[in-house]
Design a protein around this motif. Structure first.
Motif, mmCIF file in Angstrom:
data_model
loop_
_atom_site.group_PDB
_atom_site.id
_atom_site.type_symbol
_atom_site.label_atom_id
_atom_site.label_comp_id
_atom_site.label_asym_id
_atom_site.label_seq_id
_atom_site.Cartn_x
_atom_site.Cartn_y
_atom_site.Cartn_z
ATOM 1 N N GLU A 184 0.815 -1.222 0.000
ATOM 2 C CA GLU A 184 0.000 0.000 0.000
ATOM 3 C C GLU A 184 0.845 1.267 0.000
ATOM 4 O O GLU A 184 0.326 2.366 -0.094
ATOM 5 C CB GLU A 184 -0.931 -0.005 1.230
ATOM 6 C CG GLU A 184 -0.268 0.240 2.598
ATOM 7 C CD GLU A 184 0.468 -0.969 3.192
ATOM 8 O OE1 GLU A 184 0.944 -1.821 2.422
ATOM 9 O OE2 GLU A 184 0.604 -1.034 4.424
ATOM 10 N N GLU A 199 4.465 6.394 2.183
ATOM 11 C CA GLU A 199 5.479 5.688 2.980
ATOM 12 C C GLU A 199 6.162 6.722 3.870
ATOM 13 O O GLU A 199 6.741 7.691 3.389
ATOM 14 C CB GLU A 199 6.485 5.027 2.038
ATOM 15 C CG GLU A 199 7.352 3.980 2.694
ATOM 16 C CD GLU A 199 8.478 4.532 3.522
ATOM 17 O OE1 GLU A 199 8.536 4.201 4.729
ATOM 18 O OE2 GLU A 199 9.309 5.310 3.005
ATOM 19 N N SER A 200 6.103 6.549 5.170
ATOM 20 C CA SER A 200 6.709 7.550 6.068
ATOM 21 C C SER A 200 7.727 6.953 7.025
ATOM 22 O O SER A 200 8.655 7.625 7.458
ATOM 23 C CB SER A 200 5.615 8.264 6.874
ATOM 24 O OG SER A 200 4.942 7.344 7.713
ATOM 25 N N ASN A 201 7.585 5.685 7.354
ATOM 26 C CA ASN A 201 8.438 5.119 8.413
ATOM 27 C C ASN A 201 9.925 5.239 8.108
ATOM 28 O O ASN A 201 10.725 5.543 8.985
ATOM 29 C CB ASN A 201 8.123 3.633 8.623
ATOM 30 C CG ASN A 201 6.815 3.427 9.363
ATOM 31 O OD1 ASN A 201 6.256 4.378 9.906
ATOM 32 N ND2 ASN A 201 6.339 2.201 9.391
ATOM 33 N N GLY A 248 4.844 -5.796 8.386
ATOM 34 C CA GLY A 248 4.939 -7.222 8.080
ATOM 35 C C GLY A 248 5.392 -8.117 9.213
ATOM 36 O O GLY A 248 5.964 -9.183 8.975
ATOM 37 N N GLY A 295 4.615 -1.898 11.612
ATOM 38 C CA GLY A 295 4.368 -0.925 10.550
ATOM 39 C C GLY A 295 3.729 0.362 11.013
ATOM 40 O O GLY A 295 3.993 1.431 10.458
ATOM 41 N N ASN A 296 2.880 0.285 12.042
ATOM 42 C CA ASN A 296 2.241 1.514 12.494
ATOM 43 C C ASN A 296 3.306 2.519 12.878
ATOM 44 O O ASN A 296 4.229 2.202 13.637
ATOM 45 C CB ASN A 296 1.323 1.227 13.682
ATOM 46 C CG ASN A 296 -0.030 0.737 13.216
ATOM 47 O OD1 ASN A 296 -0.664 1.368 12.367
ATOM 48 N ND2 ASN A 296 -0.457 -0.401 13.743
#
Ligand code: AMP
Ligand code: MG
Length: 402
Positions: A184, A199-201, A248, A295-296
């Motif tokens: 996503e 995508e921010s992480n 994941g 992932g959060n």
């Protein structure tokens, strides 16, 4: 593989994973952000000579005990000048801040407390020995000042220069791979299609890595397929000292980091009893330490701060006091009730500020683990023990983030 363990146990298990340690000599101008690989001692006394803390007059204190004294001006002491006049009884030498105290003088009169009249000066205020900075009062030659493992920031850089060093032996920065996973995820700057998110992480995690004095190598986004993930992990294991993935690692069918690590890697533990950030995974891939962060976005930051950062600090051999760290443990008073978490150490976001009698904690935004704004609007994390809520007025442990 251990599962559902405490943060302390997770830190202990992670402690068995190591990164290779190399050192390199770095010039003074490039030391900022580096970590010392050996202790540094001062090469000189600081100050190197007795000097004045004020612009004014170098005098003999015994001459200036009356309300007003008139002294004869015998010369000037300037910073960087070694031609010093002798100050005998009845004499004064003009002196500038930082200039050597001339022989015979033992006190300084501030220029504001004097009136200069041709060859003489009238002394109208106190002559203070305390305005002389004594040789070696800050640093003694040979004194060990900075321990191995010190992170060099602005003040440390100045101090190293003051001690006379033009270079220092530092720990070579480890390279840490940062890999985001998820079908996503797309890059900011492009239009979102339905179901996609930015995508921010990797940006936040890379920044946390750099803050710890390591180098982040971003691998961008890996899609949720085993082949691609395996290839990227292999590449990262080849060229990096440790690997951080995000996403994941939950229970889902598409949580491939967890599945791949279970099947082909060496997993040490999965799931830590913390909220947010419950499902982190830790182990090694082809001999390279790997942390699978959730992932959060908030979870990935919280797991980095509470688990990865202490591990990295230890692996790099940094000093607990002087080395890099992202948070300090403090006691704070709650201004409102805060919910704890069943069986888990609860790290809610709080804003820590000085109050009337100690630090106080307030809450400003939604606490969801998907709300990265909560990490910006707040500067701390509660450390509420498992099954323990906090009531307004309670004093609790917290992490104050730097
Ligand atoms: P996952 O653990 O992969 O199921 O991800 C949990 C949540 O975090 C999902 O809502 C993901 O969309 C989100 N997420 C995962 N990776 C990232 C990332 N790199 N940047 C922003 N959000 C992410
Ligand atoms: Mg995912």
């Amino acid at each position: 593989m251990e599962t559902s363990i405490s943060l302390e146990r997770a830190l202990a298990l992670a402690g068995s994973l190591n990164i290779p340690r190399h050192t390199e000599t770095i010039p003074l101008s490039e030391l900022s952000g580096r970590i010392l690989a050996s202790p540094l001692s001062s090469k000189v006394d600081d100050p190197a000579f007795d000097n004045s803390a004020m612009d004014g007059w170098a005098v003999r204190a015994a001459d200036c005990t009356k309300e007003e004294t008139t002294l004869q001006i015998v010369g000037t002491s300037r910073a960087g000048n070694d031609q010093l006049p002798e100050v005998s009884t009845g004499h004064a030498s003009r002196i500038m801040t930082g200039a050597p105290v001339p022989p015979g003088a033992d006190a300084i009169v501030m220029v504001e407390d004097s009136a200069e009249e041709g060859e003489i000066v009238r002394i109208l205020g106190p002559a203070r020995p305390g305005y002389i900075r004594k040789q070696g009062e800050n640093l003694r030659q040979g004194q060990q000042i900075l321990p191995t493992g010190t992170l060099i920031g602005p003040a440390e850089a100045s101090l190293i220069a003051t001690m006379g060093h033009h270079e220092a032996e530092t720990i070579s920065k480890p390279t840490i791979a940062v890999i985001s996973t998820g079908d996503e995820l797309i890059q900011p700057g492009t239009e979102l299609s339905p179901g996609q998110i930015y995508e921010s992480n990797s940006y936040g995690i890379a920044s946390l890595v750099e803050k710890m004095g390591a180098t982040a190598k971003r691998y961008g986004v890996v899609h949720d397929n085993t082949e691609g993930l395996r290839t990227t992990l292999n590449e990262a294991a080849e060229s990096c000292d440790a690997i951080l993935t995000s996403g994941g690692v939950s229970m889902g069918e598409w949580d491939l980091v967890r599945r791949l690590m279970e099947d082909e890697g060496e997993a040490l533990f999965w799931k830590v009893l913390i909220r947010p950030g419950g499902p982190p995974l830790c182990g090694s891939w082809k001999g390279t330490p790997l942390f699978g962060l959730p992932g959060n976005p908030v979870s990935s930051h919280v797991v980095f701060i509470s688990l990865v950062a202490p591990w990295l600090a230890q692996s790099m051999g940094t000093d607990p006091e002087m080395g890099p760290r992202l948070a300090d443990r403090v006691r704070v008073r709650l201004t409102e009730d805060i919910k704890g978490a069943p069986k888990k150490l609860c790290m809610r976001r709080i804003r820590i500020e000085p109050g009337e009698d100690g630090l106080v904690a307030t809450v400003h935004t939604h606490q969801g683990s998907g709300n990265i704004h909560s990490m910006v609007a707040h500067n701390g994390l509660t450390l509420l023990p498992p099954d323990t809520g906090g009531k307004a007025g309670d004093i609790i442990d917290a992490l104050w983030c730097r």
